[in-house]
Design an enzyme around this catalytic site. Structure first.
Site, PDB file in Angstrom:
ATOM      1  N   HIS A 220      13.181  -2.720   4.893  1.00 55.86           N
ATOM      2  CA  HIS A 220      13.540  -3.971   5.556  1.00 55.86           C
ATOM      3  C   HIS A 220      14.030  -4.973   4.530  1.00 55.86           C
ATOM      4  O   HIS A 220      13.478  -5.100   3.439  1.00 55.86           O
ATOM      5  CB  HIS A 220      12.326  -4.562   6.280  1.00 55.86           C
ATOM      6  N   SER A 221      15.119  -5.673   4.876  1.00 55.34           N
ATOM      7  CA  SER A 221      15.617  -6.798   4.091  1.00 55.34           C
ATOM      8  C   SER A 221      15.873  -6.384   2.641  1.00 55.34           C
ATOM      9  O   SER A 221      16.558  -5.387   2.388  1.00 55.34           O
ATOM     10  CB  SER A 221      14.631  -7.968   4.193  1.00 55.34           C
ATOM     11  N   ALA A 222      15.297  -7.117   1.672  1.00 52.83           N
ATOM     12  CA  ALA A 222      15.509  -6.782   0.263  1.00 52.83           C
ATOM     13  C   ALA A 222      14.979  -5.408  -0.085  1.00 52.83           C
ATOM     14  O   ALA A 222      15.376  -4.819  -1.098  1.00 52.83           O
ATOM     15  CB  ALA A 222      14.864  -7.835  -0.630  1.00 52.83           C
ATOM     16  N   GLY A 247      18.985  -6.291   3.118  1.00 53.92           N
ATOM     17  CA  GLY A 247      19.133  -7.564   2.417  1.00 53.92           C
ATOM     18  C   GLY A 247      19.918  -7.473   1.133  1.00 53.92           C
ATOM     19  O   GLY A 247      19.798  -8.377   0.292  1.00 53.92           O
TER      20      GLY A 247
END
Length: 388
Positions: A220-222, A247
């Site tokens: 998720h994300s970064a 991310g």
């Protein structure tokens, strides 16, 4: 005055008892509250790292190791490939276990479908080691304003047109709400040294995959930065790269602004998808060999992108791994995830981009896997994985 104070304290105590009785937010810690997680067996391990001598201590410590939880469904494993969950680091890997409003998290969902699950705390976060005796300063995980404006209630400040459709975060999404406060309490610092973090995640992550076999890497994300590094370093061990609002937007970090779209744009990831070098072909002498051009009109609802100039360097190792990105219809990522998808295509990767809105799943923000319809989204992810 003393009477008013006593009354105020009494009302406060009553409110706390009411919260406790309802098992709301952090009050679910009570032994009287029932967990929604599925039954599983749990083991933990520290993977990678090394002994590092420190003269001032007259001895060595173990540094840079990766904390890993192994969760095995009580009913047994019936899937061939495990799942490795990687969070952005803010919060730690614990974010996959349950939601701020105490529903079961994605770990339980996939355990319930027969998967072996591994949850990481990325290096420098949670129970993983701090790199090199923590000589690098830590940076904040998030402030209450960032959390509210970017994750839980972007509709309140209207930074991009799609924000007005955000409906899926449980509770009000603002400070003082028990679910917001529980989520905010999970925001912890991480190292400011992205280079060291990426190097340790690449090394330790591939070591983990060597030990457990080809796995679905769900990030998720970064956290997608680290999934990218694993796909580059040990592609044969990544069954597929499953990215929840990735991310690692090429060369930049973006934050929407409805009146001045260019505001909120900062340079990031000099190697496009990463801070550290990845396997471009033709090979690079340094990141400056990646010549870039800005493409598209920059608006609040559709951000401009930074692409390579043609002919573009290719990413053959990453191209070996099936790649999918999932984007929420009301998230800031709906305004710029096209930049990553187009960059991957330019570099020879064949990504899939699943926009939840196209499936009729509406109202989701950046932390979709914690929102009210999280199981509905997990089912879409599961279907994609089973197609592999």
């Amino acid at each position: 005055m003393r009477w008013l104070t006593t009354v105020s304290l009494a009302f406060g105590a009553l409110a706390r008892l009411t919260d406790a009785a309802s098992c709301t937010g952090v009050w679910a810690v009570s032994p009287n509250c029932t967990s929604n997680e599925v039954a599983y067996k749990r083991d933990f391990f520290y993977i990678g790292g090394e002994y590092v001598y420190n003269a001032s201590l007259s001895g060595s410590i173990f540094s840079d190791q990766l904390y890993v939880e192994k969760l095995t469904p009580q009913t047994g494993v019936n899937r061939t490939n495990p799942i490795v969950f990687i969070s952005a680091g803010v919060p730690s890997g614990a974010v996959w276990l349950n939601t701020p409003d105490n529903r079961r998290g994605w770990a339980s969902y996939f355990l319930d479908h027969g998967y072996q699950v591994y949850i990481l705390d990325i290096t420098s976060v949670g129970r993983s080691a701090q790199p090199q005796f923590s000589v690098f300063p830590m940076k904040i995980g998030s402030t209450d304003n960032i959390t509210r404006n970017d994750y839980t209630a972007p509709e309140l400040i209207d930074p991009y047109p799609q924000s007005q459709n955000h409906t899926q975060w449980p509770g009000t999404g603002v400070r003082g709400d028990p679910y917001f406060d529980a989520f905010m309490a999970a925001m912890i610092p991480l190292t400011s040294n992205a280079t060291r973090l990426e190097l340790t995640m690449r090394k330790n992550g591939c070591q983990l995959l060597e030990m457990i076999g080809s796995s679905f890497v769900v990030s998720h994300s970064a956290g997608s930065t680290y999934a990218t590094l694993l796909s580059d370093e040990c592609p044969s061990l990544v069954k597929a790269s499953v990215n929840i609002e990735p991310g690692n937007t090429p060369f930049q970090s973006l934050v929407g602004n409805s009146t001045v779209p260019a505001v909120g744009r900062t340079s990031a990831r000099p190697y496009g998808l990463t801070t550290t070098e990845i396997g471009y072909v033709p090979a690079l002498n340094s990141s400056s060999d990646l010549e870039t051009v800005t493409v598209g009109e920059d608006t609040a609802g559709n951000r401009s992108c930074i692409m390579q100039t043609e002919p573009a360097h290719q990413l053959p190792n990453i191209a070996k791994v099936p790649y999918v990105a999932f984007t929420g219809a009301a998230s800031p990522h709906i305004t710029y995830d096209h930049c990553l998808i187009n960059y991957l295509k330019q570099a020879g990767v064949d990504p899939e981009w699943i926009k939840l809105g196209d499936l009729g799943i509406l109202g989701n923000g950046h932390f979709m896997y914690l929102e009210k319809n999280s199981d509905e989204i997990a089912a879409v992810v599961l279907d994609w994985m089973e197609s592999r």
